[in-house]
Write an enzyme that holds these catalytic residues in place. Sequence first.
Site, PDB file in Angstrom:
ATOM      1  N   HIS A 125      57.545  86.057  50.337  1.00 60.42           N
ATOM      2  CA  HIS A 125      57.960  86.781  49.127  1.00 60.42           C
ATOM      3  C   HIS A 125      59.357  86.398  48.666  1.00 60.42           C
ATOM      4  CE1 HIS A 125      59.794  89.717  52.050  1.00 60.42           C
ATOM      5  NE2 HIS A 125      60.700  89.804  51.106  1.00 60.42           N
ATOM      6  N   ASP A 155      53.063  86.561  55.151  1.00 65.81           N
ATOM      7  CA  ASP A 155      54.384  86.581  54.505  1.00 65.81           C
ATOM      8  C   ASP A 155      55.342  85.584  55.145  1.00 65.81           C
ATOM      9  OD1 ASP A 155      56.133  87.351  52.538  1.00 65.81           O
ATOM     10  OD2 ASP A 155      56.964  89.038  53.660  1.00 65.81           O
ATOM     11  N   GLY A 233      67.648  91.275  50.789  1.00 64.74           N
ATOM     12  CA  GLY A 233      68.486  90.128  51.135  1.00 64.74           C
ATOM     13  C   GLY A 233      68.342  89.739  52.594  1.00 64.74           C
ATOM     14  N   SER A 235      65.478  89.781  54.017  1.00 63.84           N
ATOM     15  CA  SER A 235      64.138  89.206  54.141  1.00 63.84           C
ATOM     16  C   SER A 235      64.210  87.735  54.537  1.00 63.84           C
ATOM     17  CB  SER A 235      63.385  89.329  52.818  1.00 63.84           C
ATOM     18  OG  SER A 235      63.070  90.665  52.542  1.00 63.84           O
ATOM     19  N   GLY A 291      34.268  86.096  62.311  1.00 62.25           N
ATOM     20  CA  GLY A 291      33.133  86.389  61.435  1.00 62.25           C
ATOM     21  C   GLY A 291      32.774  87.861  61.398  1.00 62.25           C
ATOM     22  N   ILE A 294      36.518  94.386  60.416  1.00 61.51           N
ATOM     23  CA  ILE A 294      36.850  95.342  61.473  1.00 61.51           C
ATOM     24  C   ILE A 294      37.718  96.471  60.939  1.00 61.51           C
ATOM     25  CG2 ILE A 294      36.639  93.735  63.405  1.00 61.51           C
ATOM     26  CD1 ILE A 294      39.640  93.232  63.178  1.00 61.51           C
TER      27      ILE A 294
END
Length: 503
Positions: A125, A155, A233, A235, A291, A294
């Site tokens: 992000h 992310d 900031g 992040s 596959g 959940i």
Amino acid sequence: MNGTLRKLALPGVLVAGTAAGMTLADVARDPLPDLGAQTAAPAAAVASANNLSGAFRAASSAAMPGVVHVQVTQATRSVSNQVPPELRGTPWEDMFRQRGGDAPRAGSGSGFIMSPDGYILTNNHVVEGADRVNVILADKREFEARVVGRDPNTDIAVVKVDARNLPTVRLGDADGLEVGDWVLALGYPLDLGQTTTAGIVSAKGRSIGIMGRSGAEAPLEHFIQTDAAINPGNSGGPLVDLQGRVIGINSAIASPTGFYSGYGFAVPINLARRVAEDLMRDGRVHRPMIGVEIRDATSADAEVFRLPSPNGAVVAAEPRGPAAGAGLRLGDVIVAVDGQAVGGSGDLMEMVMRKRPGDRVALDIIRYGQRSRVELRLEEYQADARRASADRRGAAEAPRVEEEAAAEPGKLGFRAEVVTQEIARELGMERAEGVVVSAVDAGGPAAGALGRGMVVRRVNGRPVRTLDELREAADAVRPGQAVSVQVRLPNGSETIVNYRARS
């Protein structure tokens, strides 16, 4: 100003003196108390505090040279995007709109250098949508960076600068963390420059539902939660242990204001490193899959599926791919991967994500009280746009149902009606048969579990084809008993929903 401060402070002195049983005359008679009579802090306590301070200094000094400031610029594409969601519809919205126009948007975050040749790890992000990325090192050198790859699902992003012999951070092992361990958050918050804050690990394996709001198609949240101060900031900056080793990437905060309110969240470095390796090598992530769809096991699931504890990941839809080939079924509960216990869906996704497509894994499952082990080979996840579209359409649309001839099993918390030809067409059913949920009591036991448009197939194992059969199944449920409802969803798939009946 000094005179004002003194005036404001004087009443406080008088009040404090009165409360202590002293007067100004007492102070005049004995203006200097015996400082030697004051109790000194125990030497052991001071030494212990100094040792902790020394550990903080050493950890920060070891890691900070490899921590960078990431500055991004993005051409304005839509003025409305500049208005934060929490300010839309308020008097401040116009202020943000007036700042629009053709001026580019600027933002910043943090990151850390993984290799001497310039690979830098940060958050997706931070650089998403950026037209230009600049990186400023701790020694003030500046470089233009290119985005190597991004993964919205975790992310994580990797950017690259053209340089050599750069200072790097040491990567640690988040698996060794325990709740209560000291950690430091490093980065460049609020344009303040290099900043270090201290706190503890307050939780592990936390999911806060933030990835899905950013458009991730297969979000994976398994955060380290910490009370070290993290602000905008921070992040992309590192969360380090007392040896200065990176054990997480600061990514999000829980806050009603958008600023630090006590809790921050970091992606574990073991997961981030696995994603970064793919991005550095191929520019995209090769995500393995079992596959299965959940969800976390609940206490009602533990009663219905006869689990030893409400832990594990419930198979919530008909398995496909490797899971179907290995014999997994709807309602199975995955409780371990390669012998490592699975506490919930986040644990399972994180464990699988550390592996690669083609790897073999052993899954321990519980099927209505019977534990067994299956082995399968992981396949690479491929986004199925058609399925995702159908899921969204099924969730958004609800069939039109009639108000008469409705069953209202109060203990179950929902109203159901006969599936008519019209409803069958809307739901894509071949035949008009069964009963469909037409309303859910907002304050009842099924709230959040069932929804309008779900066709009830079974209740506690009893087939339900008519309203009379639904009433009979409801009558057999004891107050407070766990109810297991197998339903067909509006998108055509089936699932099992377990919850407790009204007491």
